[in-house]
Design an enzyme around this catalytic site. Structure first.
Site, short mmCIF file in Angstrom:
data_model
loop_
_atom_site.label_atom_id
_atom_site.label_comp_id
_atom_site.label_asym_id
_atom_site.label_seq_id
_atom_site.Cartn_x
_atom_site.Cartn_y
_atom_site.Cartn_z
N PRO A 2 0.81 -1.20 0.00
CA PRO A 2 0.00 0.00 0.00
C PRO A 2 0.85 1.27 0.00
CG PRO A 2 -0.62 -1.52 1.77
CD PRO A 2 0.69 -1.95 1.25
N GLU A 3 0.69 2.06 -1.03
CA GLU A 3 1.28 3.38 -1.09
C GLU A 3 0.14 4.40 -1.09
OE1 GLU A 3 4.12 3.67 -4.28
OE2 GLU A 3 4.54 1.54 -4.22
N HIS A 96 -4.25 -14.06 10.28
CA HIS A 96 -3.50 -12.87 10.69
C HIS A 96 -4.41 -11.70 11.00
CE1 HIS A 96 0.16 -15.01 9.73
NE2 HIS A 96 -0.34 -15.29 8.55
N ARG A 117 2.56 -9.96 7.41
CA ARG A 117 3.98 -9.67 7.67
C ARG A 117 4.19 -8.75 8.86
NH1 ARG A 117 5.85 -9.04 1.49
NH2 ARG A 117 3.63 -9.33 1.19
#
Length: 285
Positions: A2-3, A96, A117
Site C-alpha cells: 500500500p502506497e 493474521h 507480515r
DNA sequence: CCGCTGTCCTGCCAGC
DNA sequence: TGCTGGCAGGACAGCG
C-alpha cells in the site's frame, strides 16, 4: 504494497462505511505489530463515534468525537476490510487478523485489520495534538497538494548526493510515494533512477512533479495497485497493476518501445537501498 | 548532518 | 513431492 493511492482508496472506502458509526467493541488479538499497540487502545476508542477519515502520507487517520484519533499504517501486507456483523454464527478469525473493531448501525459492522507480515501499525493520539505526533510531524509535503512544486523539490534536493529514486522514497521529502510509483513517475519523466538527486535540473523536476501527480491520480482512479496483498475495504482488488509501465516488468519492452530488445535487454532491474528499481536505460537519462 | 546498512516478518516461488 | 533459500519492502535505529 500500500502506497498513497492504495491508502487513499482504503480511506474512501472506510469513510463510506464508518462515518457516523460508534465503536462498541475492540478485540486486540496480539500485543502489537511493528510496534506494540497502545495498552489503553480499547479504553480510548470504545464509545467514540467516527467523525472523519483522512490520509496523511501512508497513514490512515480515523477521527472520533471523543477527541481521539486512531492512526493506522498498512505496512507491506496490511488489509483493512469491513463486513456486516452476523449474530447467528460465531465470528471466524483469519490467520493474521490482529485487530477487530465492532461498530454500531443496522446492520452493525466489523472492521478487520489483517497483516501477515506485521509491518503495520496502530496508534491512538488526541486529535488536538495530531500534527505533533511523532509519526506525522517529520513527514514531508503531500505530492497532490499545491505546495508540491518544482521549486520545492529543487530547493530540498539541492546538494543531495543520494539518488533521485531514494529521495522520492524518503517520506521526509515527499510523503506517500513508494517503490511502484517512484519507478513509474521517473519513467514517464525520463529521469534515470540512478541520477543524483542534486543533479536533477529544474526542467527535469518540473516534469517529475507532473508525472508524480499523473501517476498517483491514475492509480487512485483505478482503485490502487494489487501487486500482491493489497485489497480495498470490500475485499476487491485494485486495477492499476494492469497499466504499470516498468514496475516488475524486467526484460519486457517499455510502453511505445521502439528499442532493439536484443541490444537493450528491455526494462532493467537494479537494486537501490535494498529494493528493486525498474527502468528503461534508453528513455531515462 | 548525511547516507548507508540492518532489522522486523511471513508468504510465495524457483530450484534441487 | 517436499524441502530450502532467497526475495518482497516501509520505516526507523544505529553506525561511521
Amino acid at each position: 504494497m500500500p502506497e498513497l493511492p492504495e491508502v487513499e482508496t482504503v480511506c474512501i472506502g472506510l469513510a463510506q462505511a464508518l462515518i457516523g458509526r460508534g465503536i462498541i467493541g475492540v478485540e486486540v488479538r496480539r500485543k502489537g505489530l511493528r510496534v506494540p499497540f497502545p495498552v489503553d487502545l480499547t479504553q480510548r476508542i470504545t464509545g467514540g463515534v467516527v467523525t472523519a477519515i483522512h490520509r496523511r502520507a501512508k497513514y490512515i487517520l480515523i477521527a472520533l468525537d471523543n477527541g481521539q484519533t486512531i492512526i493506522l499504517h498498512l505496512g507491506m501486507s496490511g488489509r483493512l476490510t469491513t463486513e456486516v456483523m452476523c449474530d447467528s454464527q460465531p465470528l471466524q478469525y483469519g490467520k493474521h487478523d490482529h485487530l477487530i473493531v465492532q461498530f454500531t448501525g443496522s446492520p452493525a459492522l466489523l472492521l478487520r485489520f489483517n497483516d501477515p507480515r506485521r509491518f503495520g501499525l496502530c496508534e491512538v493520539t488526541s486529535t488536538s495534538n495530531l500534527d505533533q505526533h511523532k509519526l506525522l510531524k517529520p513527514l514531508g509535503i503531500e505530492p497532490l497538494s499545491d505546495e508540491f512544486t518544482a521549486e520545492y523539490l529543487h530547493k530540498i534536493l539541492k546538494g543531495k548526493g543520494t539518488s533521485i529514486k531514494l529521495a522520492l522514497l524518503d517520506q521526509h521529502i515527499v510523503a506517500g510515494i513508494g517503490n511502484i510509483y517512484a519507478c513509474e513517475a521517473l519513467f514517464y519523466a525520463g529521469i534515470s533512477p540512478l541520477r543524483h538527486a542534486g543533479d536533477c535540473t529544474y526542467i527535469m523536476l518540473e516534469r517529475l512533479v507532473t508525472t508524480i501527480r499523473q501517476v498517483l491520480l491514475a492509480a487512485i482512479a483505478a482503485g490502487g495497485s494489487s501487486m500482491r496483498d493489497y485489497v480495498r475495504v470490500d475485499g476487491s482488488a485494485g486495477a492499476f497493476q494492469d497499466q504499470v509501465a516498468v514496475y516488475d516488468q524486467a526484460g519486457k519492452p517499455c510502453p511505445s518501445c521502439t528499442c532493439d530488445l536484443a541490444k537493450t535487454e528491455g526494462i532493467q532491474r537494479v537494486v537501490q537501498g535494498g529494493r528493486s528499481t525498474f527502468w528503461c536505460k534508453i528513455k531515462q537519462v
